[in-house]
Design a protein around this motif. Structure first.
Motif, PDB file in Angstrom:
ATOM      1  N   SER A  48      36.537  26.238  78.569  1.00  0.00           N
ATOM      2  CA  SER A  48      37.936  26.430  79.028  1.00  0.00           C
ATOM      3  C   SER A  48      38.839  25.515  78.385  1.00  0.00           C
ATOM      4  O   SER A  48      39.902  25.631  77.780  1.00  0.00           O
ATOM      5  CB  SER A  48      38.437  26.830  80.177  1.00  0.00           C
ATOM      6  N   LYS A  49      38.385  24.074  78.229  1.00  0.00           N
ATOM      7  CA  LYS A  49      39.531  23.114  77.624  1.00  0.00           C
ATOM      8  C   LYS A  49      38.755  22.930  76.431  1.00  0.00           C
ATOM      9  O   LYS A  49      39.838  22.381  75.523  1.00  0.00           O
ATOM     10  CB  LYS A  49      39.404  21.694  78.532  1.00  0.00           C
ATOM     11  N   GLY A  90      30.587  29.458  81.084  1.00  0.00           N
ATOM     12  CA  GLY A  90      30.626  28.260  81.888  1.00  0.00           C
ATOM     13  C   GLY A  90      29.159  28.159  82.186  1.00  0.00           C
ATOM     14  O   GLY A  90      27.993  28.959  81.884  1.00  0.00           O
ATOM     15  N   TRP A  91      28.793  27.113  82.725  1.00  0.00           N
ATOM     16  CA  TRP A  91      27.289  26.881  83.104  1.00  0.00           C
ATOM     17  C   TRP A  91      27.258  26.087  84.263  1.00  0.00           C
ATOM     18  O   TRP A  91      28.391  25.257  84.909  1.00  0.00           O
ATOM     19  CB  TRP A  91      26.479  26.126  82.091  1.00  0.00           C
ATOM     20  N   MET A  92      26.163  26.160  85.318  1.00  0.00           N
ATOM     21  CA  MET A  92      25.754  25.466  86.505  1.00  0.00           C
ATOM     22  C   MET A  92      24.556  24.606  86.171  1.00  0.00           C
ATOM     23  O   MET A  92      23.617  25.583  85.864  1.00  0.00           O
ATOM     24  CB  MET A  92      25.892  26.066  87.739  1.00  0.00           C
ATOM     25  N   VAL A 109      22.162  27.777  84.733  1.00  0.00           N
ATOM     26  CA  VAL A 109      22.699  28.931  84.906  1.00  0.00           C
ATOM     27  C   VAL A 109      24.000  29.281  84.059  1.00  0.00           C
ATOM     28  O   VAL A 109      24.760  28.646  84.209  1.00  0.00           O
ATOM     29  CB  VAL A 109      22.802  29.656  86.306  1.00  0.00           C
ATOM     30  N   ILE A 110      23.791  30.352  83.172  1.00  0.00           N
ATOM     31  CA  ILE A 110      25.404  30.608  82.563  1.00  0.00           C
ATOM     32  C   ILE A 110      26.126  31.551  83.518  1.00  0.00           C
ATOM     33  O   ILE A 110      25.572  32.462  84.131  1.00  0.00           O
ATOM     34  CB  ILE A 110      24.909  31.427  81.130  1.00  0.00           C
ATOM     35  N   CYS A 111      27.332  31.537  83.447  1.00  0.00           N
ATOM     36  CA  CYS A 111      28.295  31.912  84.291  1.00  0.00           C
ATOM     37  C   CYS A 111      29.474  32.541  83.335  1.00  0.00           C
ATOM     38  O   CYS A 111      29.710  31.687  82.375  1.00  0.00           O
ATOM     39  CB  CYS A 111      28.397  31.311  85.647  1.00  0.00           C
ATOM     40  N   GLY A 143      32.445  31.434  83.726  1.00  0.00           N
ATOM     41  CA  GLY A 143      33.559  30.188  83.925  1.00  0.00           C
ATOM     42  C   GLY A 143      33.448  29.526  85.291  1.00  0.00           C
ATOM     43  O   GLY A 143      32.519  29.981  86.115  1.00  0.00           O
ATOM     44  N   PHE A 144      34.265  28.465  85.533  1.00  0.00           N
ATOM     45  CA  PHE A 144      34.080  27.847  86.737  1.00  0.00           C
ATOM     46  C   PHE A 144      34.528  28.555  87.882  1.00  0.00           C
ATOM     47  O   PHE A 144      33.866  28.528  88.949  1.00  0.00           O
ATOM     48  CB  PHE A 144      35.356  26.554  86.630  1.00  0.00           C
ATOM     49  N   ALA A 145      35.405  29.662  87.953  1.00  0.00           N
ATOM     50  CA  ALA A 145      35.700  30.089  89.306  1.00  0.00           C
ATOM     51  C   ALA A 145      34.575  31.222  89.622  1.00  0.00           C
ATOM     52  O   ALA A 145      34.092  31.325  90.679  1.00  0.00           O
ATOM     53  CB  ALA A 145      36.889  31.027  88.912  1.00  0.00           C
ATOM     54  N   HIS A 146      33.846  31.724  88.577  1.00  0.00           N
ATOM     55  CA  HIS A 146      32.692  32.669  88.776  1.00  0.00           C
ATOM     56  C   HIS A 146      31.667  31.734  89.454  1.00  0.00           C
ATOM     57  O   HIS A 146      30.963  32.016  90.538  1.00  0.00           O
ATOM     58  CB  HIS A 146      32.263  33.183  87.660  1.00  0.00           C
ATOM     59  N   GLY A 147      31.445  30.712  88.921  1.00  0.00           N
ATOM     60  CA  GLY A 147      30.174  29.706  89.416  1.00  0.00           C
ATOM     61  C   GLY A 147      30.562  29.172  90.900  1.00  0.00           C
ATOM     62  O   GLY A 147      29.730  29.317  91.890  1.00  0.00           O
TER      63      GLY A 147
END
Length: 456
Positions: free
Chosen positions: A302-303, A312-314, A174-176, A178-182
């Motif tokens: 992000s890095k 981001g992704w999960m 699942v595309i999100c 960024g990390f905070a959103h996920g």
């Protein structure tokens, strides 16, 4: 064949008001010109187009234009239409200038967790964007799959399997944004399931702890080299390169936390935040490969690229996927960004950029280690096998004084205490967490000099 008249001219917002329609229109136009809302040189719609937009007779508009031309507020020339006349527009009274306050921006920046933004591959990204947009089907611009574009999920599944050893079926990615959103989505789901506690490492980002607690969960700290979550419903880990301490979760501890997840039904949230940058040995594989049914693998650009991309992704266990989609991981990232990143991955541009960045960051890290070995004999450097930061172990009781000295040097840097969980039952360590990704290349030597001046 001539184009219809309605395709010419500009949109113009006017609200005629007053005793008569022509007078109201004239006054509205005059005020728009006088106030500067219609700037000098602005071409007005034709009388026919404006009359159609306002639903009034064309003669009414023509008469209003003619009156303002006579006043010198508008000009009308054959072939160039009606325009606002060139004239001085009154400006609001000048205010007495107020003294500027210092911006507070540091002269040198060693804040951890940020890459060198000046090295973002703009040209390659632009080329990928053009190719992706040219090849995109029309339906790609619609609402689409809630998990994200299939092109990106497929490209990510290939890269994650090849580079990180992740078992990633595109259907479970699942595309999100960024990390905070996920992390927020996962916490919401855990809370909805009745969870009350999420275990986090004793040293980590306060922003993540705050986010977790805002969703209604409680955070409980576990030692970074232990990672036994106890009775928590889930645990958040950096197993490949712990932030900020920089260590790697040992194989026996990996096995133990996987056993905990299987025994209790707990969930492991694997933050794989800077796995691309490992320097002194082969990359450490993702913990997700040990048990894809109990581990959520989270990653971002992000890095490796830039946090501002918000990509981001999960990689989710099958049992979690429906709940994540239902809870709002839908269309959180623009389609064009997803398609561009997919093209950036499949074209090899991402691999080339990461290899170049890895070499550049390794040179910076080596320069940091060499300078400290020569000029700061009481400082021990750790956590440097990977990532974009190093931990500088200081003599006991000196951390706060060094942070203050760094501020006097105009140097932005974090003390290790900043990252410590308030309830952590571990012995405090005096150290600095130094990010070597942020400074541009031309400022690296001066930044190291400022750091050495602040150290004991």
């Amino acid at each position: 064949m001539a184009k219809p008249w309605a395709t010419f001219g500009i949109d113009l917002h006017l609200e005629p008001a007053g005793p008569g329609l022509r007078r109201g229109l004239t006054d509205a136009l005059r005020e728009a010109v006088r106030s500067g809302r219609l700037a000098p040189g602005t071409r007005l719609p034709s009388s026919r187009a404006l009359a159609a937009d306002l639903g009034i007779a064309r003669n009414t508009v023509a008469e209003a234009y003619a009156e303002l031309v006579a006043e010198g507020r508008l000009t009308a020339r054959q072939g160039s239409g009606t325009r606002v006349a060139d004239r001085a527009v009154p400006r609001p009274p000048a205010r007495r200038p107020t003294p500027r306050r210092p911006s507070g921006r540091p002269r040198y920046d060693l804040t951890p967790g940020v890459p060198d933004l000046a090295s973002f591959p703009r040209a390659e990204w632009l080329r990928a964007s053009r190719r992706a947009l040219a090849a995109a089907p029309h339906d790609a611009l619609g609402y689409g799959d809630a998990r994200g574009r299939p092109e990106l999920r497929t490209a990510l599944a290939d890269r994650l399997a090849r580079v990180r050893g992740v078992r990633a079926d595109p259907g479970r990615i699942v595309i999100c944004s960024g990390f905070a959103h996920g992390l927020h989505l996962l916490c919401d789901i855990l809370r909805a399931r009745g969870a009350r506690t999420l275990a986090v490492e004793s040293y980590g980002l306060a922003e993540h702890r705050d986010l977790i607690e805002r969703t209604g969960l409680r955070t409980t700290p576990v030692p970074s080299d232990d990672a036994d979550p106890g009775d928590a419903a889930a645990v958040l880990l950096n197993p490949a390169h712990q932030f900020p301490l920089g260590g790697v979760l040992r194989p026996e501890r990996r096995a133990a936390v996987i056993d905990w997840a299987r025994r209790t039904g707990g969930l492991i949230l694997e933050d794989d935040y800077d796995s691309e940058f490992r320097y002194d040995r082969q990359p450490v594989g993702a913990i997700q490969d040990l048990d894809p049914d109990h581990v959520v693998h989270l990653g971002t650009v992000s890095k490796s690229l830039a946090p501002g991309l918000r990509l981001g992704w999960m990689v989710l266990p099958p049992s979690l996927l429906p709940e994540v989609v239902e809870h709002g991981a839908v269309r959180s990232v623009g389609v064009l960004e997803q398609l561009t990143f997919a093209e950036f991955l499949t074209s090899g541009a991402h691999d080339r950029h990461v290899r170049a960045a890895r070499l550049r960051y390794r040179r910076r890290r080596d320069a940091l280690v060499d300078v400290l070995a020569e000029r700061a004999l009481d400082v021990r450097v750790t956590g440097i096998a990977a990532g974009l930061h190093a931990v500088l172990r200081l003599p006991p009781g000196t951390e706060q004084s060094v942070v203050r000295a760094a501020a006097w040097q105009g140097l932005a840097v974090k003390g290790l205490a900043y990252f410590r969980h308030p309830a952590a039952e571990v012995a405090p360590l005096d150290a600095l967490v130094v990010g070597y990704g942020t400074p541009p290349d031309h400022a690296w030597t001066a930044t190291l000099d400022a750091l050495c001046r602040a150290l004991p």
